[in-house]
Design a protein around this motif. Sequence first.
Motif, PDB file in Angstrom:
ATOM      1  N   GLU A 153       0.816  -1.217   0.000  1.00 32.76           N
ATOM      2  CA  GLU A 153       0.000   0.000   0.000  1.00 32.76           C
ATOM      3  C   GLU A 153       0.849   1.266   0.000  1.00 32.76           C
ATOM      4  OE1 GLU A 153      -3.177  -0.013  -0.364  1.00 32.76           O
ATOM      5  OE2 GLU A 153      -3.756  -2.043   0.177  1.00 32.76           O
ATOM      6  N   ALA A 154       1.754   1.359   0.950  1.00 26.53           N
ATOM      7  CA  ALA A 154       2.513   2.587   1.164  1.00 26.53           C
ATOM      8  C   ALA A 154       3.625   2.286   2.156  1.00 26.53           C
ATOM      9  CB  ALA A 154       1.596   3.681   1.708  1.00 26.53           C
ATOM     10  N   ALA A 155       4.398   3.315   2.467  1.00 25.62           N
ATOM     11  CA  ALA A 155       5.432   3.213   3.494  1.00 25.62           C
ATOM     12  C   ALA A 155       5.323   4.441   4.386  1.00 25.62           C
ATOM     13  CB  ALA A 155       6.818   3.142   2.857  1.00 25.62           C
ATOM     14  N   PHE A 156       5.896   4.357   5.562  1.00 23.06           N
ATOM     15  CA  PHE A 156       6.002   5.536   6.405  1.00 23.06           C
ATOM     16  C   PHE A 156       7.229   5.426   7.290  1.00 23.06           C
ATOM     17  CE2 PHE A 156       3.242   2.743   8.911  1.00 23.06           C
ATOM     18  CZ  PHE A 156       3.601   2.944  10.242  1.00 23.06           C
ATOM     19  N   VAL A 157       7.731   6.584   7.689  1.00 23.79           N
ATOM     20  CA  VAL A 157       8.850   6.621   8.622  1.00 23.79           C
ATOM     21  C   VAL A 157       8.362   7.169   9.952  1.00 23.79           C
ATOM     22  CG1 VAL A 157      10.679   6.805   6.892  1.00 23.79           C
ATOM     23  CG2 VAL A 157       9.617   8.885   7.785  1.00 23.79           C
ATOM     24  N   ILE A 158       9.106   6.832  10.990  1.00 26.10           N
ATOM     25  CA  ILE A 158       8.823   7.306  12.345  1.00 26.10           C
ATOM     26  C   ILE A 158      10.123   7.861  12.906  1.00 26.10           C
ATOM     27  CG2 ILE A 158       8.017   6.685  14.668  1.00 26.10           C
ATOM     28  CD1 ILE A 158       6.834   4.099  13.404  1.00 26.10           C
TER      29      ILE A 158
END
Length: 193
Positions: A153-158
């Motif tokens: 779906e997507a990626a995210f960073v934290i």
Amino acid sequence: MTGRTANPKIEKLIVERWSPRAFAAADIPQEDLDVIFEAAGWAPSAYNVQPWTFLYAKKGDANWDLLLSQLIDFNQGWAQHASALVYVVSANNSTGPDGTTNPNHSHSFDAGAAWALAAIQAQAMGYHTHGMTGIKFGEAEKALGIPDDHRLEAAFVIGKIGAKESLPEFLQEREAPADRKPVSEIAKAGKFA
């Protein structure tokens, strides 16, 4: 405080959440990541099938280079400074109690709800997130071992916010919370047109 103007009845965490690109290169404790993922797991989903899977790496661990390399070059440039990188994957199908497998029409919608709760939980814990679809789609699925009956779906960073001066000049100007469309532009009573 972000300087945004919103209805005062809206939860403060929602209004203060935004997507920076400047991250301080810092470790994130596994227990904090686990809390963020557990919060995501509380998202609603059709028939409660919870069709999401989070593939993640912490900066510097054995999976970091692989996951980072699946982002487009532009995103690699700033995402490399975040504490964790997460890919959101959803299952296209669901299996009922009788063992029958059926297409899950809402798998992407449900995975999006889980990502949103992860972002809000991270914000509540003093972290920021930045979601992205600047991924090497078509290559990343194979590199990450994602089965054919799943969708990347997507990626995210934290991570913790860093100094905007760490970014290229053209991104420094954009390193601020963005406004949102008014309700009149995003909600319509009745038909679409």
